[in-house]
Design an enzyme around this catalytic site. Structure first.
Site, mmCIF file in Angstrom:
data_model
loop_
_atom_site.group_PDB
_atom_site.id
_atom_site.type_symbol
_atom_site.label_atom_id
_atom_site.label_comp_id
_atom_site.label_asym_id
_atom_site.label_seq_id
_atom_site.Cartn_x
_atom_site.Cartn_y
_atom_site.Cartn_z
ATOM 1 N N GLY A 213 14.596 25.617 20.760
ATOM 2 C CA GLY A 213 13.843 24.454 20.329
ATOM 3 C C GLY A 213 14.217 23.221 21.136
ATOM 4 N N SER A 214 14.236 22.085 20.452
ATOM 5 C CA SER A 214 14.388 20.802 21.147
ATOM 6 C C SER A 214 15.782 20.565 21.728
ATOM 7 C CB SER A 214 14.023 19.659 20.191
ATOM 8 O OG SER A 214 12.645 19.697 19.886
ATOM 9 N N THR A 215 16.770 21.395 21.389
ATOM 10 C CA THR A 215 18.073 21.227 22.043
ATOM 11 C C THR A 215 17.946 21.480 23.549
ATOM 12 O OG1 THR A 215 18.712 23.529 21.591
ATOM 13 C CG2 THR A 215 19.377 21.856 19.978
#
Length: 485
Positions: A213-215
């Site tokens: 995801g956004s990591t």
């Protein structure tokens, strides 16, 4: 001697010669193969004839050996806080092949490693005293992660950025390795554990890559700064909101419609986790540039040993522009382990340099003499420039102080982080994965730690699943434990 007798004599000699050849083959070749066969009980009898060497955490053995009652296997393995350390130790079983550190250092722990043998051992043919495996694990960090994850299905890894020492490796749900050590009872436990749908035997921290995801936006931001696409994290980007995926009619939107994501700087885009910014950024960079940066951090490395072999985190090479945009927000076919995302934060916190992560400090012989020192041999490689690392570390602090990572704040420490919520299942039909990766520095001692946490499943309602809500509190607990005096 007539011809018939001569022929019979020659034939008999040939039979004797063939018999000698066969006997030699069986004794020296097939004999070794039979001795090494996992189904040969003699191997287990020899292994468990004496107590095994131990695996040590902070000076205390978390393994042991106990005398058995009857039978031909004199000893069996025992574990202290088995569930707590299962992702580190693995198990040594009378019935099954050993795993994790128990498997990697099997010869050292059972005394058959050639480095343990003295001249007297060689002459007498006796087994040497077993060696010891000294880990880098911090018991406070390990317990903090284990208790914070609790009943959640997930995993966490903590690394000291300056040394590469892995301070914590936790995978939940866990299991008690003691249930697998005794040959008389291991079968039932094995059946129960392998049929459990939550797969407690899987080491999620090292061996279950999932969409990050956004990591993953940290990696894309690093690529943008390193490639000169943007000069600083505070320069405005060229990012329409929403961003239409190239070649499609689909628009990439943001979780928070009111967030200031249009043409947002990298700092603001990380603060609000703007999908439009990083989707377009990945396309502008191109898949190859993003992949090159990801691989410097450790993606696509199939030989990542800590010393347990970690499964490779993947950034795909064959994507169209639309898929490249999705990869920029940690979706499509991008996958990562908690170990990998902890490495990303560790490199950023360490000025752009990554010290090879390892969870064994030393191995010693039976007398305590060091056979190998992994702290001294840990390699360091530059991932990004110190300027890029400094800017990303600053932007990560903004995420925690003003953005989506508020649950990771720690009094008396400087904390930077990045949240992530990754889609799960076809059309995101299943509960999303909640991620958080971060670093923390003590304001009083300058001690540092980098952490990554993923929560696959919890009791939280789907609407409440977020990196800040589920994963950040676990990371905070680990960081607090690591930074304490």
């Amino acid at each position: 001697m007539n011809k018939t007798i001569r022929r019979a004599a020659v034939f008999t000699l040939l039979l004797v010669f063939a018999l000698l050849l066969r006997a030699t083959w069986v004794q020296f070749y097939e004999g070794r193969a039979l001795a090494d066969d996992k189904n040969n009980r003699r191997g287990a009898i020899e292994t468990y004839a004496e107590p095994l060497g131990n695996i040590v955490v902070a000076g205390e053995s978390v393994t042991g050996s106990a005398r058995t009652k009857g039978g031909d296997l004199a000893y069996k393995r025992t574990y202290e806080d088995g569930g707590l350390y299962a992702a580190v130790t693995g198990y040594a079983s009378q019935a099954y092949a050993p795993t994790q550190l128990e498997g990697i250092y099997e010869d050292l722990l059972n005394g058959t490693d050639s480095r343990l043998r003295t001249v007297l051992d060689t002459v007498t043919g006796t087994r040497a005293d077993p060696g010891t495996v000294v880990t880098t694990i911090d018991p406070d960090v390990q317990r903090a992660a284990y208790e914070a994850l609790g009943d959640k299905k997930g995993a966490a890894v903590a690394i000291d950025p300056a040394t590469g020492r892995i301070l914590g490796v936790v995978s939940t749900p866990s299991y008690d390795p003691s249930s697998l050590t005794d040959a008389n009872t291991a079968g039932q436990a094995w059946k129960r554990l392998t049929k459990d749908p939550d797969k407690p035997l899987v080491n999620r921290a090292l061996r279950q890559p999932l969409p990050p995801g956004s990591t993953f936006k940290l990696v894309v931001a690093a690529a943008a700064l390193e490639e000169g696409l943007y000069g600083s994290v505070d320069e405005r980007t060229d990012s329409p909101d929403p961003y239409r995926l190239p070649g499609t009619v689909r628009e990439l939107t943001n979780e928070n419609p009111s967030a200031p994501c249009e043409n947002a700087s990298i700092r603001v885009a990380l603060q609000y986790s703007c999908n439009n910014v990083f989707g377009k950024m990945a396309v502008d960079l191109g898949r190859d540039k993003v992949r090159e940066t990801a691989e410097r951090f450790g993606f696509n490395d199939e030989t990542q040993d800590v010393p347990v072999r970690a499964y490779p985190s993947v950034y795909p090479s064959d994507m169209n522009e639309s898929e490249t945009a999705l990869s920029g927000i940690g979706q499509f076919d991008v996958t990562a382990t908690p170990l990998q995302m902890a490495m990303v934060s560790a490199a950023i916190a360490n000025g752009g340099e990554l010290v090879s992560p390892h969870m064994v400090s030393q191995i010693t012989d039976g007398g305590g003499d060091v056979l190998e020192d992994y702290d001294d041999s840990a390699s360091t490689r530059r991932i990004v420039s110190s300027s890029t690392a400094e800017q990303l570390a600053s932007a990560m602090r903004t995420v925690v102080e003003e953005g989506t990572g508020s649950n990771a704040r720690i009094d008396g420490a400087t904390v930077g982080g990045k949240t992530g919520t990754a889609q799960h299942g076809e059309n995101n039909s299943k509960t999303p994965y909640a991620w958080f990766t971060s670093y923390a520095t003590s304001d009083s001692t300058d001690k540092q730690v980098a952490v990554a946490v993923v929560v696959e499943q919890s009791d939280a309602a789907r609407s409440e699943v977020s990196g800040n809500g589920l994963a950040a509190p676990v990371a905070r607990a680990m960081m607090e434990a690591a930074l304490q005096d």
